[in-house]
Design an enzyme around this catalytic site. Structure first.
Site, PDB file in Angstrom:
ATOM      1  N   CYS A  86       0.835  -1.205   0.000  1.00 13.20           N
ATOM      2  CA  CYS A  86       0.000   0.000   0.000  1.00 13.20           C
ATOM      3  C   CYS A  86       0.871   1.256   0.000  1.00 13.20           C
ATOM      4  O   CYS A  86       1.559   1.514  -0.974  1.00 13.20           O
ATOM      5  CB  CYS A  86      -0.959  -0.057   1.194  1.00 13.20           C
ATOM      6  SG  CYS A  86      -2.367   1.042   1.002  1.00 13.20           S
ATOM      7  N   HIS A 203      -3.463  -5.734   0.833  1.00  8.27           N
ATOM      8  CA  HIS A 203      -2.815  -5.998   2.124  1.00  8.27           C
ATOM      9  C   HIS A 203      -2.869  -7.485   2.496  1.00  8.27           C
ATOM     10  O   HIS A 203      -3.799  -7.901   3.198  1.00  8.27           O
ATOM     11  CB  HIS A 203      -3.564  -5.246   3.234  1.00  8.27           C
ATOM     12  CG  HIS A 203      -3.370  -3.776   3.230  1.00  8.27           C
ATOM     13  ND1 HIS A 203      -2.398  -3.150   3.985  1.00  8.27           N
ATOM     14  CD2 HIS A 203      -4.049  -2.790   2.599  1.00  8.27           C
ATOM     15  CE1 HIS A 203      -2.472  -1.842   3.811  1.00  8.27           C
ATOM     16  NE2 HIS A 203      -3.466  -1.592   2.970  1.00  8.27           N
ATOM     17  N   GLU A 205      -1.279  -8.893   4.743  1.00 10.87           N
ATOM     18  CA  GLU A 205      -1.159  -9.033   6.209  1.00 10.87           C
ATOM     19  C   GLU A 205      -2.530  -8.890   6.883  1.00 10.87           C
ATOM     20  O   GLU A 205      -2.669  -9.220   8.058  1.00 10.87           O
ATOM     21  CB  GLU A 205      -0.151  -8.017   6.774  1.00 10.87           C
ATOM     22  CG  GLU A 205      -0.655  -6.605   7.035  1.00 10.87           C
ATOM     23  CD  GLU A 205      -0.738  -5.736   5.786  1.00 10.87           C
ATOM     24  OE1 GLU A 205      -0.599  -6.261   4.663  1.00 10.87           O
ATOM     25  OE2 GLU A 205      -0.949  -4.511   5.928  1.00 10.87           O
TER      26      GLU A 205
END
Lengths: 231, 745
Positions: A86, A203, A205
């Site tokens: 990002c 993302h 994660e």
């Protein structure tokens, strides 16, 4: 593997990244403060998401001038592994470590939602173990995620297998209707020619903890860990 | 003192600043002399409704504020603090930013988010999740569209950069909010009682230095508190300088620096600067510590060179804190703020006497004792007259038989699904980062209350904001009981146990007896329901003057006592979500269906009938239902659960279908009108699905406590059937539901 997660003022996905690397993937992790100039001997640098320095000028435009980034650029140029998620991707493009740039979403609004990604090839550590015929559900959260590069760059990215993944529908079909931000060719992320610097808007994660009901993102990290070649 | 007396400001100036003549007299008595302009400015903001709660405090004090989990009660600190187990505490609060948002939706909403988060982290708690409750006029109005886009972008840009997820909320549209939208922002934070230190908002230790931290002080937002304490008029646009400008990047730095500071223990007390800026923080901190302060206003870092003392006193520039630091540890504190590139300037010191002394280049420019300025000290307290409005009895005369059941119920259903109060709010929530922090457990498994993971524990936090203000309007007491009940129900249905409440009381002008009657009855209803559910009210805020004067007519908004509630999920395996899980699961209704369409979205939006009373509600019935649900969920007998609210049973079933892709086949109850059965909003009902393997155990458990329950039908692959008639496929309704709002924008 020793990971270093850079903390810029305004980073806000740093702790999420550290949580996944440390608690879920059981890796050694250190924080790298933006004013520092020591990479602490890490094997892999992560630039996390957020709004570095407020992103008031242009996303990532100020962060690239921070003291730590000078070292990150040297590290990457010597073949060190770097990944930007990002805002981290935006910083890597601003720093010239990755080709192309990120523009405002076509909608002119911030968009946060789950999207589907179809890995573009298995030709890099990040995607080596992924299924290119499968769609992975990964969240996005950005206002400036419209990837853009000129035709010559795009042709090069394609022929060198530097595209990480495309936005797709849940059946791994790459369609305009599944492109959330207008990215050229539905590109969600790219790596450099040396395949040691990765950048992506989604993302992974945020899709790695079983508690959240989606662990599609873990596959990206697991592929990395399996396929990294120590420097 | 001579120069102070020489520049005395009279009663006329006091009136211009929004004070009453009698309040001016009171100031003269307190000071023993005429106040000067600086002092009058101080009193005008501190005694404004916004800071003093002068017209509401008498009633607020009647709310239950103690409960088994309370660590810090209402009014003691910046926000309430609740024990959530495992050595953790939760600080949470809701606040309005209505008036600024009406004039400048983007900054108005953004600074609302900033302000509420500062309240949380000023206490030393790291914000973990945010909610918001928004109300606008009719969606087809251009003004509403401008406000909706601006408010959404403002909340998003601020909250997203600040980096705390927005995990839920509510959005309603009604003509009564056309000029005066409501923007209520909620934040919750977590404090580890063993390793973190709670920061108090009390001053302490005469001689200790006082610091101003964070952004420079500018001319933005001067006297915003006074502005928020009067009616919005056509001339209100001239008050735009009263709207503050937010900087989420500064706020993020302030958050990290504050939490780092908390760990040092060098901090005595700290308060964020919200309404009335330096004036409010110096006086409230001093009064809370029974001390005074000597402040040098010329030492305050300013954005503009020519700022006057009163402007510095009243500025509401955002992202600022006032901190009292232990003497001798100044360097330690400054080092932390240097690390985060934040300004940190000593502007004064704590003094032993109850006196606030403000200096300007060495000369005393204002002084007053702190106690008379603050709520609970000497600030005025008013008992307001209240009178039952004529509509109240008239609405109760509504007769369901005056409404004819539509011939095409499918068309009615589709119309309802497309109504902005029911349709998907994805245009709004997709602009909020709902996943940063990796704690939002409702993203992939939607729940009635938002469920937030507490990492490293087996617990989770449930949170919700609720208020159907139409119900409150038609019957303030019952409507508010319903708001509290719905909040508690959302938490229980999701697998949690309700813990505590924060409220945001949005009402019209308190000097109107009929408006005040709504307020008084709402408080009564809230007290009764909060007592029943053992959810004490830990704080919140009151926003009066939510009405618009256009030409000669005054339009108050619906009384809107927004309830923010948190609950504890003691074991993550209790989490129960909305979507149907498997084809063939049985669908049951818990609670009784009634022949009731009062104040339903169906009655108002399909038939255009506004005059009816609140839907059926019994607090006792609600309580029994929730107790039964808790037990059923703990036994692991429910595959899914969702309460029946706006749009009635049909919409509840659809929401379970759309989130799963599965359909339903049900048989209605011939004793109840088909429109009431499908779209009525009678309260205390929850739709659940049960795996056939669990059906016997489920029925055995349901028989125990006398809660009404009914088999509705079963889950299908995607088809929707009611009374053996095909109603099409879930996908048809989902398309309507998903796109209805964005198609109008």
């Amino acid at each position: 593997m020793k990971f270093g997660v850079v903390v810029f003022p305004g980073s806000n996905c740093d702790k999420d990244m550290i949580y996944v690397l440390k608690e879920i993937l059981k890796q050694e992790v250190v924080e790298l403060w933006h004013k520092d100039t020591d990479l602490q001997g890490v094997d892999f640098v992560v630039l996390p998401g957020g709004f570095s320095y407020g992103d008031y000028l242009r996303s990532g435009a100020i962060a690239r001038f921070s003291p730590i980034m000078e070292k990150v650029v040297d590290f990457a140029n010597q073949g060190g592994y770097v990944m930007g998620i990002c805002n981290g991707f935006q910083v890597l493009c601003e720093a010239g470590l990755l080709p192309g740039t990120l523009k405002h979403n076509n909608s002119q609004t911030f968009i946060c939602k789950n999207v589907w990604l179809k890995p573009a090839s298995n030709d890099m550590a990040l995607t080596a173990n992924l299924d290119t015929n499968k769609a992975y559900q990964i969240p996005i959260a950005h206002g400036e995620g419209h990837y853009f590069a000129d035709d010559a760059t795009l042709a090069e990215l394609k022929s060198n297998n530097q595209i990480i993944a495309y936005y797709s529908n849940s059946n791994a079909e790459v369609l305009d209707s599944a492109n959330p931000n207008g990215s050229v060719n539905s590109i969600a992320g790219v790596c450099n020619a040396g395949k040691n610097v990765f950048g992506m808007m989604p993302h992974p994660e945020r899709a790695a903890d079983e508690n959240l009901g989606n662990i599609d993102g873990r596959a990206f990290f697991e592929s990395l860990l399996k396929n990294l070649v120590p420097a | 003192m001579s120069e102070i007396a020489a520049t005395a400001s009279g009663v006329e100036t006091a009136k211009e600043l929004g004070l009453l003549a009698e309040e001016y007299q009171k100031i003269v008595e307190i000071l023993g002399r005429e106040p000067n302009f600086n002092e009058l400015s101080i009193y005008s903001v501190m005694w404004s409704e916004h800071c003093s709660y002068k017209n509401s405090i008498v009633w607020l004090k009647t709310l239950p504020k103690d409960g088994p989990h309370m660590l810090v009660k209402a009014g003691e600190e910046n926000a309430g603090l609740v024990d959530i187990g495992d050595g953790l505490a939760c600080a949470f609060k809701i606040e309005s930013h209505n008036h600024p948002s009406a004039l400048e939706p983007y900054q108005g909403a953004a600074t609302g988010v900033g302000g509420i988060n500062r309240d949380i982290f000023t206490m030393g708690a790291r914000p973990i999740a945010q909610l918001n409750s928004l109300r606008f006029g009719k969606l087809e109005s251009k003004r509403t569209q401008w406000l909706l886009k601006g408010v959404t972008k403002g909340i998003g840009d601020y909250g997203n950069a600040f980096g705390i997820p927005t995990v839920g909320g509510e959005v309603y549209f009604d003509a009564c909010y056309e000029q005066n939208p409501l923007v209520n922002a909620f934040s919750a934070g977590i404090l580890n009682m063993e390793t973190d230190k709670m920061i108090s908002a009390k001053s302490g230790g005469p001689g200790n230095p006082v610091f101003i931290i964070g952004s420079f002080t500018g001319k933005d937002g001067i006297a915003g508190a006074a502005f928020a304490s009067k009616d919005l008029t056509e001339a209100s646009a001239e008050d735009i300088p009263s709207v503050q400008v937010g900087d989420p990047f500064q706020e993020k730095l302030l958050l990290e620096a504050t939490l780092e500071l908390a760990k040092t223990g060098a901090i005595v007390g700290m308060q964020d600067m919200g309404a009335a800026g330096i004036t409010c923080s110096t006086s409230e901190m001093s009064a809370a510590g029974d001390l005074g302060m000597r402040i040098h206003l010329d030492k305050v870092p300013t954005r503009q060179a020519d700022m006057k003392p009163w402007e510095i006193l009243l500025s509401e520039s955002q992202e600022r804190m006032l901190a009292v630091v232990e003497k001798g540890r100044e360097a330690e504190v400054k080092a932390i703020f240097d690390k985060w590139d934040l300004s940190c300037e000593q502007i004064g010191e704590v003094i032993a006497e109850d006196n606030l002394e403000y200096y300007w280049h060495g000369e005393l420019c204002a002084q007053t004792p702190a106690q008379p300025l603050v709520l609970g000290g000497g600030a005025p307290v008013y008992y307001r007259e209240h009178r039952e409005p004529a509509y109240f009895k008239q609405y109760k005369e509504f007769d369901i038989n005056s409404i004819i059941v539509p011939s095409d119920l499918q068309a009615t259903a589709k119309k309802l699904m497309a109504h902005p109060n029911i349709a998907s709010k994805r245009f709004v929530y997709n602009q909020y980062d709902s996943m940063v922090g990796t704690v939002n457990m409702s993203t992939n498994n939607p729940t009635d209350a938002s469920i937030v993971n507490i990492k490293g524990t087996n617990r989770a936090l449930a949170m919700t904001v609720d208020c159907n203000s139409r119900y409150v309007h038609v019957d303030p007491k019952v409507g508010t009981m319903i708001a509290v009940s719905e909040a508690a129900r959302n938490i229980v249905v999701s697998g949690g146990v309700p813990s505590a409440v924060t409220n945001c009381l949005n009402f019209g002008n308190p000097y109107e007896p009929e408006v005040y009657w709504q307020f008084v009855n709402a408080i009564k209803g809230m007290s009764e329901a909060c007592t029943k559910f053992e959810t004490p009210v830990t704080g919140g805020n009151v926003s009066f003057y939510n009405q618009t004067v256009i030409k000669d007519s005054t339009e108050p908004v619906f009384p809107t006592p927004t309830i923010g509630m948190i609950g504890i999920v003691e074991d993550k395996k209790h989490i129960t979500s909305i979507p149907f899980k498997s084809k063939g699961d049985l669908i049951y209704m818990l609670g009784e269906n009634r022949n009731d369409i009062s104040s339903s979205q169906y009655l108002v939006n399909i038939h255009g009938v506004e005059n009816s009373s609140a839907p059926y509600f019994s607090l006792e019935e609600e309580y029994t239902l929730q107790e039964q649900l808790k037990m059923t969920i703990r036994k692991g007998l429910l595959a899914s659960a969702h309460d029946v609210t706006e749009g009635g049973l049909f919409v509840a079933l659809m929401e379970k279908s759309m989130s799963s892709g599965l359909g339903f086949d049900i048989t209605s109850d011939s004793a109840i009108r088909s429109d009431a059965y499908l779209f009525g909003e009678s309260q205390s009902r929850v739709v659940v699905s049960v795996n056939p393997e669990n059906e016997d155990a489920f029925i055995d458990l349901m028989m125990l406590n006398g809660v009404e329950f009914d088999l509705l039908g079963h889950v299908t692959k995607g088809a929707v059937r009611i009374d053996d008639v095909s109603w099409g496929d879930v996908a048809d309704y989902k398309e309507i539901y998903d796109t209805a709002i964005e198609m109008q924008l």
